[in-house]
Write a protein that holds these residues in place. Structure first.
Motif, PDB file in Angstrom:
ATOM      1  N   MET A 114     -30.752   4.349  64.167  1.00 23.56           N
ATOM      2  CA  MET A 114     -31.822   4.084  65.474  1.00 23.56           C
ATOM      3  C   MET A 114     -31.518   2.738  65.964  1.00 23.56           C
ATOM      4  O   MET A 114     -31.603   2.434  67.157  1.00 23.56           O
ATOM      5  CB  MET A 114     -33.175   4.443  65.059  1.00 23.56           C
ATOM      6  N   ALA A 115     -31.344   1.815  65.110  1.00 23.59           N
ATOM      7  CA  ALA A 115     -31.202   0.245  65.396  1.00 23.59           C
ATOM      8  C   ALA A 115     -29.885   0.146  66.239  1.00 23.59           C
ATOM      9  O   ALA A 115     -29.839  -0.745  67.076  1.00 23.59           O
ATOM     10  CB  ALA A 115     -31.418  -0.854  64.216  1.00 23.59           C
ATOM     11  N   PHE A 116     -28.733   0.581  65.623  1.00 28.05           N
ATOM     12  CA  PHE A 116     -27.375   0.174  66.181  1.00 28.05           C
ATOM     13  C   PHE A 116     -27.032   1.200  67.144  1.00 28.05           C
ATOM     14  O   PHE A 116     -25.799   1.151  67.552  1.00 28.05           O
ATOM     15  CB  PHE A 116     -26.764  -0.047  65.120  1.00 28.05           C
ATOM     16  N   SER A 117     -27.208   2.570  66.987  1.00 27.56           N
ATOM     17  CA  SER A 117     -26.799   3.186  68.089  1.00 27.56           C
ATOM     18  C   SER A 117     -27.870   4.318  68.606  1.00 27.56           C
ATOM     19  O   SER A 117     -27.998   5.391  68.241  1.00 27.56           O
ATOM     20  CB  SER A 117     -26.211   4.468  67.051  1.00 27.56           C
ATOM     21  N   PRO A 118     -28.782   3.589  69.338  1.00 19.73           N
ATOM     22  CA  PRO A 118     -29.898   4.106  69.927  1.00 19.73           C
ATOM     23  C   PRO A 118     -29.592   5.151  71.059  1.00 19.73           C
ATOM     24  O   PRO A 118     -28.489   4.826  71.783  1.00 19.73           O
ATOM     25  CB  PRO A 118     -30.795   2.850  70.623  1.00 19.73           C
ATOM     26  N   THR A 119     -30.308   6.455  71.237  1.00 17.47           N
ATOM     27  CA  THR A 119     -29.960   7.097  72.321  1.00 17.47           C
ATOM     28  C   THR A 119     -31.257   7.154  73.316  1.00 17.47           C
ATOM     29  O   THR A 119     -32.270   6.437  72.841  1.00 17.47           O
ATOM     30  CB  THR A 119     -29.412   8.558  71.939  1.00 17.47           C
ATOM     31  N   LYS A 120     -31.134   8.040  74.270  1.00 20.58           N
ATOM     32  CA  LYS A 120     -32.554   7.988  75.094  1.00 20.58           C
ATOM     33  C   LYS A 120     -33.529   8.488  74.252  1.00 20.58           C
ATOM     34  O   LYS A 120     -34.681   8.199  74.628  1.00 20.58           O
ATOM     35  CB  LYS A 120     -32.287   8.789  76.281  1.00 20.58           C
ATOM     36  N   ARG A 121     -33.437   9.196  73.283  1.00 26.93           N
ATOM     37  CA  ARG A 121     -34.533  10.131  72.502  1.00 26.93           C
ATOM     38  C   ARG A 121     -34.975   8.917  71.278  1.00 26.93           C
ATOM     39  O   ARG A 121     -36.034   9.467  70.587  1.00 26.93           O
ATOM     40  CB  ARG A 121     -34.129  11.412  72.171  1.00 26.93           C
ATOM     41  N   THR A 122     -34.329   7.954  71.080  1.00 25.13           N
ATOM     42  CA  THR A 122     -34.696   7.059  69.741  1.00 25.13           C
ATOM     43  C   THR A 122     -36.042   6.848  69.834  1.00 25.13           C
ATOM     44  O   THR A 122     -36.891   6.809  68.720  1.00 25.13           O
ATOM     45  CB  THR A 122     -33.773   5.991  69.777  1.00 25.13           C
ATOM     46  N   LYS A 123     -36.483   6.286  70.984  1.00 29.45           N
ATOM     47  CA  LYS A 123     -37.855   5.928  71.279  1.00 29.45           C
ATOM     48  C   LYS A 123     -39.004   6.825  71.039  1.00 29.45           C
ATOM     49  O   LYS A 123     -39.826   6.856  70.154  1.00 29.45           O
ATOM     50  CB  LYS A 123     -38.072   5.074  72.507  1.00 29.45           C
ATOM     51  N   ASP A 124     -38.704   8.130  71.424  1.00 24.45           N
ATOM     52  CA  ASP A 124     -39.384   9.284  71.130  1.00 24.45           C
ATOM     53  C   ASP A 124     -39.590   9.743  69.857  1.00 24.45           C
ATOM     54  O   ASP A 124     -40.816   9.996  69.382  1.00 24.45           O
ATOM     55  CB  ASP A 124     -39.025  10.503  72.132  1.00 24.45           C
ATOM     56  N   ILE A 125     -38.321   9.847  69.228  1.00 25.11           N
ATOM     57  CA  ILE A 125     -38.448  10.045  67.635  1.00 25.11           C
ATOM     58  C   ILE A 125     -39.234   9.026  66.962  1.00 25.11           C
ATOM     59  O   ILE A 125     -40.011   9.490  66.031  1.00 25.11           O
ATOM     60  CB  ILE A 125     -37.014  10.032  67.036  1.00 25.11           C
ATOM     61  N   LEU A 126     -39.128   7.714  67.052  1.00 19.95           N
ATOM     62  CA  LEU A 126     -39.822   6.622  66.189  1.00 19.95           C
ATOM     63  C   LEU A 126     -41.502   6.949  66.721  1.00 19.95           C
ATOM     64  O   LEU A 126     -42.142   6.838  65.744  1.00 19.95           O
ATOM     65  CB  LEU A 126     -39.577   5.203  66.856  1.00 19.95           C
ATOM     66  N   MET A 127     -41.691   7.124  67.772  1.00 23.97           N
ATOM     67  CA  MET A 127     -43.120   7.270  68.468  1.00 23.97           C
ATOM     68  C   MET A 127     -43.605   8.745  67.548  1.00 23.97           C
ATOM     69  O   MET A 127     -44.669   8.624  67.162  1.00 23.97           O
ATOM     70  CB  MET A 127     -43.472   7.706  69.680  1.00 23.97           C
ATOM     71  N   TRP A 128     -42.874   9.839  67.349  1.00 25.47           N
ATOM     72  CA  TRP A 128     -43.260  11.025  66.880  1.00 25.47           C
ATOM     73  C   TRP A 128     -43.471  10.551  65.410  1.00 25.47           C
ATOM     74  O   TRP A 128     -44.520  11.080  64.905  1.00 25.47           O
ATOM     75  CB  TRP A 128     -42.158  12.082  67.023  1.00 25.47           C
ATOM     76  N   MET A 129     -42.411   9.852  64.608  1.00 26.18           N
ATOM     77  CA  MET A 129     -42.448   9.669  63.394  1.00 26.18           C
ATOM     78  C   MET A 129     -43.901   9.024  63.084  1.00 26.18           C
ATOM     79  O   MET A 129     -44.752   9.182  62.032  1.00 26.18           O
ATOM     80  CB  MET A 129     -41.748   8.706  62.777  1.00 26.18           C
ATOM     81  N   LEU A 130     -44.360   7.838  63.843  1.00 26.79           N
ATOM     82  CA  LEU A 130     -45.503   7.283  63.820  1.00 26.79           C
ATOM     83  C   LEU A 130     -46.743   8.412  63.785  1.00 26.79           C
ATOM     84  O   LEU A 130     -47.651   8.223  63.174  1.00 26.79           O
ATOM     85  CB  LEU A 130     -45.535   6.342  64.978  1.00 26.79           C
ATOM     86  N   SER A 131     -46.877   9.211  64.707  1.00 26.68           N
ATOM     87  CA  SER A 131     -47.862  10.121  64.869  1.00 26.68           C
ATOM     88  C   SER A 131     -47.996  11.018  63.638  1.00 26.68           C
ATOM     89  O   SER A 131     -49.133  11.267  63.318  1.00 26.68           O
ATOM     90  CB  SER A 131     -47.493  11.015  66.227  1.00 26.68           C
ATOM     91  N   THR A 132     -46.884  11.045  62.873  1.00 21.81           N
ATOM     92  CA  THR A 132     -47.228  12.017  61.720  1.00 21.81           C
ATOM     93  C   THR A 132     -48.229  11.202  60.841  1.00 21.81           C
ATOM     94  O   THR A 132     -48.969  11.561  59.962  1.00 21.81           O
ATOM     95  CB  THR A 132     -45.986  12.403  60.974  1.00 21.81           C
ATOM     96  N   LYS A 133     -48.221  10.009  60.805  1.00 23.07           N
ATOM     97  CA  LYS A 133     -48.939   9.040  59.997  1.00 23.07           C
ATOM     98  C   LYS A 133     -50.326   9.052  60.110  1.00 23.07           C
ATOM     99  O   LYS A 133     -50.984   8.679  59.448  1.00 23.07           O
ATOM    100  CB  LYS A 133     -48.065   7.718  60.338  1.00 23.07           C
ATOM    101  N   MET A 134     -50.593   9.513  61.623  1.00 22.27           N
ATOM    102  CA  MET A 134     -51.765   9.640  62.107  1.00 22.27           C
ATOM    103  C   MET A 134     -52.905  10.861  61.735  1.00 22.27           C
ATOM    104  O   MET A 134     -53.744  11.066  62.129  1.00 22.27           O
ATOM    105  CB  MET A 134     -51.888   9.186  63.526  1.00 22.27           C
ATOM    106  N   MET A 135     -52.067  11.748  61.172  1.00 18.38           N
ATOM    107  CA  MET A 135     -52.418  12.974  60.919  1.00 18.38           C
ATOM    108  C   MET A 135     -53.433  12.772  59.772  1.00 18.38           C
ATOM    109  O   MET A 135     -53.062  12.143  58.849  1.00 18.38           O
ATOM    110  CB  MET A 135     -51.525  14.126  60.451  1.00 18.38           C
ATOM    111  N   PRO A 136     -54.802  13.140  59.776  1.00 18.98           N
ATOM    112  CA  PRO A 136     -55.769  12.950  58.945  1.00 18.98           C
ATOM    113  C   PRO A 136     -55.495  13.634  57.704  1.00 18.98           C
ATOM    114  O   PRO A 136     -55.232  15.003  57.634  1.00 18.98           O
ATOM    115  CB  PRO A 136     -57.174  13.290  59.439  1.00 18.98           C
ATOM    116  N   ALA A 137     -55.433  13.114  56.637  1.00 17.47           N
ATOM    117  CA  ALA A 137     -54.957  13.688  55.289  1.00 17.47           C
ATOM    118  C   ALA A 137     -56.035  14.954  54.974  1.00 17.47           C
ATOM    119  O   ALA A 137     -55.468  15.825  54.420  1.00 17.47           O
ATOM    120  CB  ALA A 137     -55.407  12.698  54.080  1.00 17.47           C
ATOM    121  N   VAL A 138     -57.157  14.845  55.202  1.00 15.57           N
ATOM    122  CA  VAL A 138     -58.238  15.962  55.180  1.00 15.57           C
ATOM    123  C   VAL A 138     -58.020  17.310  55.643  1.00 15.57           C
ATOM    124  O   VAL A 138     -58.125  18.327  55.151  1.00 15.57           O
ATOM    125  CB  VAL A 138     -59.579  15.553  55.260  1.00 15.57           C
ATOM    126  N   ALA A 139     -57.102  17.095  56.767  1.00 15.49           N
ATOM    127  CA  ALA A 139     -56.774  18.061  57.653  1.00 15.49           C
ATOM    128  C   ALA A 139     -55.650  19.061  56.917  1.00 15.49           C
ATOM    129  O   ALA A 139     -55.746  20.003  56.979  1.00 15.49           O
ATOM    130  CB  ALA A 139     -56.172  17.652  58.835  1.00 15.49           C
TER     131      ALA A 139
END
Lengths: 334, 290, 274
Positions: free
Chosen positions: C95-120
């Motif tokens: 992601m750092a050295f060969s970024p594509t148009k979707r790299t940013k989306d993938i990073l943001m999506w990865m972050l979003s998994t972190k926000m899933m509440p554990a209890v859910a």
């Protein structure tokens, strides 16, 4: 050997056509400078030659061999980067030795070559230091050292002096020119600074918006610029452009006269102007004037010319050195 | 910068983490969603049936549900108020030239590294215990009646404990942001005749705005799921007085064995978290464009 | 004159800062002090002067077998962190050295998994762990912690890798380094500080994770979080022994934490504040 040929080379980034199509011939042993304003495609062109970017179309030949699809390392070129791109975790010795190590050379041979390069570049005392312990000029020399040990068929320089202060820039300019005379290897040098271009180049390639505006020796470009862009870009201070009745009287849309080709006088002349800014450098005097019926004009007088803000002075253009341009901006030759 | 070769390789290298996270996110979430429409109790696992929105209705009509939502909000907002205001104040203090700055920093950030169960036990037994806690000792010293914090003010006590854990986080981030404020800007403002208060309002606070946003959003994500602190101290009680949504779902699932009900609660929690996440992602996303 | 004002200002600020710092640190300090009191001393009212006994530490080890949850904590936090690094380094590199148009989306999506509440996902994860026999197993918890922290690891590495100038990697390519040599000789040595910080912060986060570790373990795989949580029921230990157990649970990570202050800000804000 190191002759490089570009055939209809083009580069497209997404929607943007950075380089529409370029043909260029670089002869073995030449010092070629790509010059132009930022965003003109000069660095991209260099990176295409280096193989750091894929071309979108066309062919690149080195010594007659097509290297369009070859990896950077396979092209036999060496590059000196703007940031020097030294390996921060390696000593100067290891930095210079790195390309040789990658080429799987024997250690004793590597040592010999590194030490020879260090002698040429005055780096012998610094071989065990890290790049962070060196001054800007020394780092620059390490980067050059890393390039010369490979004995490449051509050197590529990407704005190598832009991170140095003005005094050091002058020194390094001389050192690189000197190196070229010693090695007699092809060098391609990218810069936005026309002074570097004028002082170092055998051949200057002026680029603008991805197109070659003109190719020629420094003095050719100075004396016979092909169009308004080259005329305005080469020469310091810039050429004065005059339109209106004076240009028409010379059968041109635009007349161009360099500051050093205006004869200044306090008594008489063709034009009359008011001094806005006077720069007294001792060896030269630059006057920025508001000339009646013409507009803003810069003039240069050799030596000291005693004029101050608000003074009225007279100017006469040296007609023999006048440049004339048609309505398309192309130079008119007599 | 890249050539075609490196691009293909890059995709391959990204595949493992992307696939793992994809599976880890989608499979359990899909199961939760599925369970939330089922009548599924672990005590009677052979009798599973589709119940539509019954679980949601059950949650919705349960008074404990509204209390837990309210408690969740109180914890989030209470802790945020304490940590953000306290964090700004302490950050401003630590930004001054002081002797022993390094040690002060270490002392201030330490609570953040204390695992939640330990933090809760320390506060429960050492500080807030009505018989042997330090606060009780102080009250006795002044001749006052000791307070039984967890019986009388259960939610407030939990807010205090959680705030103690997160205050260092807020302080550290705000201090970092504060130190990135250009010294010349402050000097220019001083030359312009701005006093401390106006420098704070017109210069420091706008500069901190972004860091404050990040602190609020990240803390909110974690504060929505406060769990161990409640488990160790009040166990959600008395009654439901200190039960938040996370704890209620845990109670429903693992104490009540009601898989369907807990799943419905989980989906509600996802919706709540997503609202917060939406704003956080925008704040963080801006940083990428720079 | 100006000098004395500055000094006075510094003294005032120092006094205020130390008072605040000591109040914030007090609960930890008092736990430390209580841990070396005798049990009667511990409940005898406020005192900062312990008799200095280490008996409590010995008792916690002999009666409750402290070493076992401690080792579990070490294995889980270090194991999950190393696993996460192995998965994340190639991704972050790409992601750092060969970024594509979707790299940013993938990073943001990865972050979003972190926000899933554990209890859910408590119910399905619990059932899956039960059905696969992973409840109270080190492997199960290690995988769990790896997945939970993977997004943060990718993000931290990404922000560190992105600071390595691309020109240096290009220089190595010009110098004849192949991809493998580029990674071994150039990228890895330059990335080591960033990888080390990521490792450190992630060990801290995994060590202190207190939802899954408590819910998915009982005895065999129980790390210190679950061990300490079991003290919430009052029978068994007393104040001084509880303090000794608490001190042992937090001391290693507290010290690691002090060394990773700077990286902490960056890691926890996903690079938004540096």
């Amino acid at each position: 050997m190191g002759s490089i040929t570009l055939q209809k080379v083009s580069k497209v980034f997404g929607e943007a056509k950075v380089i529409p199509s370029i043909d260029l011939e670089i002869n073995n042993g030449e010092f070629v400078v790509f010059v132009g304003p930022s965003g003109c495609g000069k660095s991209t062109l260099l990176r295409l030659i280096a193989g750091l970017e894929d071309v979108s179309g066309g062919h690149i030949l080195i010594d007659g061999k097509d290297v369009t699809d070859a990896a950077p390392a396979a092209r036999g070129l060496a590059m000196v980067f703007q940031s020097y791109a030294l390996y921060p975790h390696m000593s100067v010795r290891k930095n210079i030795a790195f390309p040789l190590k990658m080429a799987k050379m024997e250690q004793p041979a590597i040592d010999k070559k590194v030490e020879a390069a260090a002698r040429v570049l005055n780096l012998t005392d610094y071989l065990e230091r890290r790049p962070s312990q060196l001054s800007g000029g020394q780092r620059q020399r390490v980067a050059i050292g890393r390039a010369i040990v490979r004995e490449p068929s051509a050197f590529l320089f990407d704005e190598p002096l832009s991170n140095l202060d003005a005094a050091l820039r002058g020194t390094m300019r001389l050192e690189i020119s000197d190196l070229h005379h010693q090695l007699k290897t092809t060098m391609i040098y990218v810069t936005h600074d026309q002074v570097e271009a004028m002082t170092m180049a055998d051949k200057i390639v002026v680029l603008n918006r991805g197109n070659i505006e003109q190719v020629g020796s420094p003095l050719e470009l100075y004396k016979t610029p092909r169009n308004l862009f080259v005329a305005g870009f080469i020469g310091s201070p810039h050429m004065n452009f005059v339109t209106g009745s004076y240009a028409q009287s010379k059968n041109a849309k635009t007349a161009g006269i360099r500051p050093e080709h205006l004869i200044l006088s306090k008594d008489s002349g063709l034009w009359t102007g008011t001094v806005k800014v006077a720069e007294h450098l001792g060896a030269d005097t630059f006057l920025h004037l508001d000339v009646d019926g013409i507009g803003q004009v810069t003039a240069r007088a050799g030596g000291e010319f005693g004029a101050q803000y608000g003074d009225r002075v007279y100017l006469t253009p040296d007609e023999a050195k006048l440049h004339r341009f048609d309505d398309k901006g192309l130079a008119l030759r007599a | 910068m890249a050539t075609q070769n490196t691009k293909t390789l890059a995709r391959l290298m990204m595949a493992p983490s992307v696939l793992l996270l994809l599976v880890w996110m989608i499979v359990p979430l899909a199961m939760t969603l599925w369970f939330s429409f089922q009548n599924y109790n672990l005590l009677d696992p052979s009798n599973v049936s589709f119940t539509g929105l019954f679980n949601y209705q059950f949650f919705y009509t349960d008074p404990a549900f509204f209390q837990s939502i309210w408690n969740t909000l109180v914890i989030v907002v209470g802790v945020l108020l304490i940590t953000v205001i306290g964090g700004i104040a302490i950050a401003l203090l630590l930004d001054q030239p002081i002797f022993g700055q390094g040690i002060v920093r270490i002392l201030v950030i330490s609570p953040f590294f204390v695992m939640p169960p330990v933090a809760a036990l320390i506060w429960k037994n050492m500080i807030m215990h009505p018989g042997y806690g330090v606060l009780a000792d102080i009250n006795k010293f002044f001749g006052l009646q000791p307070v039984d914090w967890f019986a009388r003010y259960p939610l407030f006590s939990i807010v205090i404990i959680v705030a103690w854990q997160w205050l260092p986080f807020a302080t550290l981030i705000l201090l970092t942001a504060l130190q990135s404020l250009d010294g010349e800007q402050k000097e220019a403002a001083e030359m312009d005749g701005a006093n401390f208060l106006s420098r704070f309002i017109y210069l420091v606070l706008p500069h901190l705005a972004r860091a404050i946003t990040v602190v609020i959003l990240i803390q909110t994500i974690f504060l929505l799921g406060v769990y161990a602190e409640i488990l160790v101290t009040t166990n959600g009680g008395p009654g439901y007085a200190s039960t938040n949504l996370a704890f209620l779902i845990y109670r429903t699932a693992l104490l009540g064995y009601d898989v369907g009900g807990a799943s419905a609660g989980g989906i509600i929690a996802v919706v709540l978290a997503n609202i917060v996440a939406f704003f956080l992602m925008r704040a963080v996303g801006k940083n990428l464009d720079r | 004159m100006a000098r004395s004002v500055t000094t006075r200002h510094k003294v005032t600020a120092t006094a205020a800062a130390w008072v605040v710092a000591l109040i914030i640190f007090f609960p930890i300090l008092y736990t430390l002090i209580t841990s070396i009191k005798t049990e009667p001393e511990a409940i005898a009212g406020f005192s900062l002067w312990p008799s200095g006994t280490f008996e409590n530490y010995i008792t916690v080890q002999t009666q409750r077998d402290y070493f076992k949850p401690f080792m579990n904590s070490v294995i889980l936090s270090v194991g999950s962190t190393i696993l996460a690094l192995i998965i994340a380094i190639p991704s972050a590199w790409a992601m750092a050295f060969s970024p594509t148009k979707r790299t940013k989306d993938i990073l943001m999506w990865m972050l979003s998994t972190k926000m899933m509440p554990a209890v859910a996902v408590l119910v399905p994860i619990y059932l899956m762990f039960r059905d696969f026999g992973l409840l109270d197993s080190r492997i199960g918890l290690t995988v769990m912690l790896t997945l939970i922290n993977l997004p943060i690891v990718v993000w931290m590495l990404y922000t560190y890798f992105r600071e390595i100038p691309g020109e240096i990697l290009e220089a190595s390519r010009m110098d004849g380094a192949g991809l493998w040599q580029e990674i071994v000789y150039v990228l890895t040595p330059m990335a080591v500080p960033g990888i080390a910080s990521t490792l450190l912060l992630n060990i801290i986060l995994a060590w202190n994770e207190s939802f899954w570790t408590i819910r998915l373990s009982t005895t065999n795989a129980a790390p210190l979080t679950a061990f300490i949580a079991s003290f919430s029921s009052p029978q068994g230990l007393f104040w001084a022994k509880l303090s000794a157990a608490s001190t042992m649970a937090i001391a290693p990570i507290l010290i690691l934490g002090w060394f990773s202050q700077k990286q902490l800000v960056r890691g926890l804000t996903f690079g938004a504040v540096k």
